[in-house]
Design a protein around this motif. Structure first.
Motif, PDB file in Angstrom:
ATOM      1  N   TYR A  20      -3.725   7.259   8.794  1.00 35.24           N
ATOM      2  CA  TYR A  20      -3.038   7.129   9.684  1.00 35.24           C
ATOM      3  C   TYR A  20      -2.239   8.714   9.913  1.00 35.24           C
ATOM      4  O   TYR A  20      -2.033   9.788  11.486  1.00 35.24           O
ATOM      5  N   GLN A  21      -2.136   9.894   8.910  1.00 34.02           N
ATOM      6  CA  GLN A  21      -1.956  11.108   8.982  1.00 34.02           C
ATOM      7  C   GLN A  21      -3.384  11.657   9.167  1.00 34.02           C
ATOM      8  O   GLN A  21      -3.058  12.567  10.383  1.00 34.02           O
ATOM      9  N   ILE A  22      -4.559  11.420   9.236  1.00 34.75           N
ATOM     10  CA  ILE A  22      -5.305  11.652   9.389  1.00 34.75           C
ATOM     11  C   ILE A  22      -5.503  11.679  11.507  1.00 34.75           C
ATOM     12  O   ILE A  22      -5.895  12.649  12.006  1.00 34.75           O
ATOM     13  N   ILE A  23      -5.079  10.299  11.516  1.00 39.67           N
ATOM     14  CA  ILE A  23      -4.827  10.143  12.725  1.00 39.67           C
ATOM     15  C   ILE A  23      -4.236  11.092  14.076  1.00 39.67           C
ATOM     16  O   ILE A  23      -4.755  10.990  14.126  1.00 39.67           O
ATOM     17  N   GLU A  24      -2.975  10.556  12.666  1.00 39.32           N
ATOM     18  CA  GLU A  24      -1.650  12.079  13.777  1.00 39.32           C
ATOM     19  C   GLU A  24      -2.377  13.449  13.906  1.00 39.32           C
ATOM     20  O   GLU A  24      -2.205  13.757  14.644  1.00 39.32           O
ATOM     21  N   GLU A 111     -21.114  27.327   5.567  1.00 37.93           N
ATOM     22  CA  GLU A 111     -21.554  26.621   5.852  1.00 37.93           C
ATOM     23  C   GLU A 111     -21.802  25.974   7.742  1.00 37.93           C
ATOM     24  O   GLU A 111     -22.951  26.513   8.537  1.00 37.93           O
ATOM     25  N   TYR A 112     -21.595  25.446   8.270  1.00 35.67           N
ATOM     26  CA  TYR A 112     -20.914  24.785   8.964  1.00 35.67           C
ATOM     27  C   TYR A 112     -19.857  25.353  10.470  1.00 35.67           C
ATOM     28  O   TYR A 112     -19.083  26.001   9.572  1.00 35.67           O
ATOM     29  N   ASP A 113     -20.550  25.061  11.157  1.00 34.82           N
ATOM     30  CA  ASP A 113     -19.374  25.712  12.578  1.00 34.82           C
ATOM     31  C   ASP A 113     -18.087  25.306  12.715  1.00 34.82           C
ATOM     32  O   ASP A 113     -18.537  24.110  13.693  1.00 34.82           O
ATOM     33  N   PHE A 114     -17.217  25.169  11.693  1.00 30.62           N
ATOM     34  CA  PHE A 114     -16.068  24.077  12.214  1.00 30.62           C
ATOM     35  C   PHE A 114     -14.702  24.831  12.400  1.00 30.62           C
ATOM     36  O   PHE A 114     -14.748  25.651  12.241  1.00 30.62           O
ATOM     37  N   ASN A 115     -13.924  24.131  12.953  1.00 32.08           N
ATOM     38  CA  ASN A 115     -12.849  24.938  13.836  1.00 32.08           C
ATOM     39  C   ASN A 115     -11.938  24.632  12.962  1.00 32.08           C
ATOM     40  O   ASN A 115     -10.868  25.429  12.629  1.00 32.08           O
ATOM     41  N   SER A 116     -11.515  23.773  12.458  1.00 24.26           N
ATOM     42  CA  SER A 116     -10.432  23.209  11.286  1.00 24.26           C
ATOM     43  C   SER A 116     -11.377  22.222  10.055  1.00 24.26           C
ATOM     44  O   SER A 116     -12.201  21.410  10.202  1.00 24.26           O
ATOM     45  N   ILE A 117     -10.797  22.717   9.234  1.00 30.92           N
ATOM     46  CA  ILE A 117     -11.434  21.495   7.755  1.00 30.92           C
ATOM     47  C   ILE A 117      -9.560  22.038   7.407  1.00 30.92           C
ATOM     48  O   ILE A 117      -9.191  22.503   7.183  1.00 30.92           O
ATOM     49  N   LYS A 118      -9.707  20.510   6.793  1.00 32.54           N
ATOM     50  CA  LYS A 118      -8.311  20.026   6.320  1.00 32.54           C
ATOM     51  C   LYS A 118      -8.302  19.397   4.639  1.00 32.54           C
ATOM     52  O   LYS A 118      -9.609  18.478   5.238  1.00 32.54           O
ATOM     53  N   THR A 119      -8.033  19.290   4.041  1.00 30.56           N
ATOM     54  CA  THR A 119      -8.008  19.162   2.560  1.00 30.56           C
ATOM     55  C   THR A 119      -7.578  17.285   2.501  1.00 30.56           C
ATOM     56  O   THR A 119      -6.467  17.552   2.844  1.00 30.56           O
ATOM     57  N   VAL A 120      -7.815  16.784   2.221  1.00 26.60           N
ATOM     58  CA  VAL A 120      -6.709  15.438   1.191  1.00 26.60           C
ATOM     59  C   VAL A 120      -7.072  15.009  -0.193  1.00 26.60           C
ATOM     60  O   VAL A 120      -8.570  15.202  -0.445  1.00 26.60           O
ATOM     61  N   VAL A 121      -6.075  14.776  -0.640  1.00 28.30           N
ATOM     62  CA  VAL A 121      -6.548  13.871  -1.942  1.00 28.30           C
ATOM     63  C   VAL A 121      -5.340  12.805  -2.106  1.00 28.30           C
ATOM     64  O   VAL A 121      -4.903  13.088  -2.359  1.00 28.30           O
ATOM     65  N   VAL A 134      -3.676  21.488  -0.973  1.00 26.38           N
ATOM     66  CA  VAL A 134      -4.139  20.565  -0.069  1.00 26.38           C
ATOM     67  C   VAL A 134      -3.293  20.136   0.841  1.00 26.38           C
ATOM     68  O   VAL A 134      -2.110  19.931   1.047  1.00 26.38           O
ATOM     69  N   ASP A 135      -4.389  19.591   2.088  1.00 25.66           N
ATOM     70  CA  ASP A 135      -3.310  19.531   3.645  1.00 25.66           C
ATOM     71  C   ASP A 135      -2.360  18.051   3.631  1.00 25.66           C
ATOM     72  O   ASP A 135      -1.249  18.225   3.509  1.00 25.66           O
ATOM     73  N   PHE A 136      -3.339  17.075   2.902  1.00 27.23           N
ATOM     74  CA  PHE A 136      -2.939  15.882   2.522  1.00 27.23           C
ATOM     75  C   PHE A 136      -2.843  15.271   1.334  1.00 27.23           C
ATOM     76  O   PHE A 136      -4.418  14.757   0.646  1.00 27.23           O
ATOM     77  N   LYS A 137      -1.964  15.177   0.223  1.00 26.02           N
ATOM     78  CA  LYS A 137      -1.715  14.157  -0.417  1.00 26.02           C
ATOM     79  C   LYS A 137      -1.550  12.540  -1.113  1.00 26.02           C
ATOM     80  O   LYS A 137      -0.569  12.740  -0.365  1.00 26.02           O
ATOM     81  N   GLY A 138      -2.006  12.665  -1.448  1.00 26.44           N
ATOM     82  CA  GLY A 138      -1.393  10.842  -1.355  1.00 26.44           C
ATOM     83  C   GLY A 138      -0.070  10.820  -2.428  1.00 26.44           C
ATOM     84  O   GLY A 138       0.942  10.801  -2.051  1.00 26.44           O
ATOM     85  N   ILE A 139      -0.541  11.409  -3.719  1.00 26.94           N
ATOM     86  CA  ILE A 139       1.514  11.594  -4.660  1.00 26.94           C
ATOM     87  C   ILE A 139       0.550  12.350  -5.630  1.00 26.94           C
ATOM     88  O   ILE A 139      -0.851  13.374  -5.501  1.00 26.94           O
ATOM     89  N   SER A 140       1.466  13.503  -6.031  1.00 26.57           N
ATOM     90  CA  SER A 140       1.836  14.177  -6.891  1.00 26.57           C
ATOM     91  C   SER A 140       2.373  13.950  -8.394  1.00 26.57           C
ATOM     92  O   SER A 140       3.316  13.038  -8.768  1.00 26.57           O
TER      93      SER A 140
END
Length: 163
Positions: A20-24, A111-121, A134-140
Motif C-alpha cells: 500500500y505504501q508503494i501504491i501511495e 547504471e539505469y536512467d531512473f528519476n527516483s529510487i526508493k528503498t524498502v526493507v 530506507v524509505d519504507f521499512k516494515g519494522i525496526s
C-alpha cells in the motif's frame, strides 16, 4: 538456539502494508518497477508484487539484483533492461544490517536512467555502517550488534529469527 521475532502472519501483514505504501508513492506513475535483492529480498518482493497486483490496476514489473554479499565488487548483476526507460524503482531487501548490500545494489541501479529510487526493507536493524536511508521499512528491531537476524522459509512459512 534462536528466537522467532516476527512470525509468518506478521510478515504477510507487513508486506501488505508495504504494498500500500508503494501504491501511495506511485500515484503519478502508471507503471511500478520492483527490484528484489536475491535471494531473500527477491522472495519478499514476490509477496509484495503479488499483493500489488491485487490492489492496483497499474502495470507492475518484478526484476532482480544478484550479488555476492561477501564481495559485491566481484559479482553483481541484474535482469533490468538497459533499453527500457524506467521512471521509478522500488528496491527491496529482507534485512538491513550494515547497509552494504543496499549500497552496492543502489550503485548498480545508478547504471539505469531512473528519476527516483526508493528503498524498502522488511526489517531494519539500525546497525548501519554505510550511509543508506530506507524509505519504507516494515519494522525496526533493536538488537545487539553481535546478534544475527535471519529470514527463514520453511514449508512455505516465513519467520524472522535472531541467532
Amino acid at each position: 538456539m534462536h528466537n522467532i521475532v516476527v512470525n509468518h502472519s506478521k510478515i504477510i501483514r507487513i508486506c501488505n502494508r508495504l504494498a500500500y505504501q508503494i501504491i501511495e508513492n506511485s500515484q503519478n506513475n502508471e507503471f511500478i518497477l520492483v527490484v528484489g535483492i536475491k535471494e531473500k529480498g527477491f522472495k519478499i518482493s514476490n509477496i509484495i508484487v503479488d499483493r500489488l497486483t491485487k490492489i492496483s490496476t497499474k502495470k507492475i514489473e518484478l526484476k532482480y539484483i544478484d550479488l555476492d554479499k561477501s564481495n559485491p565488487k566481484k559479482y553483481i548483476k541484474s535482469d533490468l533492461d538497459y533499453s527500457k526507460k524506467y521512471e521509478k524503482v522500488f528496491l527491496i531487501d529482507d534485512v538491513l544490517n550494515t547497509g552494504k548490500t543496499l549500497m552496492y545494489s543502489v550503485n548498480k541501479l545508478l547504471e539505469y536512467d531512473f528519476n527516483s529510487i526508493k528503498t524498502v526493507v522488511l526489517i531494519d536493524r539500525n546497525h548501519k555502517k554505510f550511509p543508506v536511508k530506507v524509505d519504507f521499512k516494515g519494522i525496526s528491531l533493536s538488537t545487539n550488534f553481535d546478534d544475527t537476524v535471519k529470514l527463514n522459509f520453511k514449508k512455505n512459512k516465513l519467520e524472522a529469527i535472531i541467532i
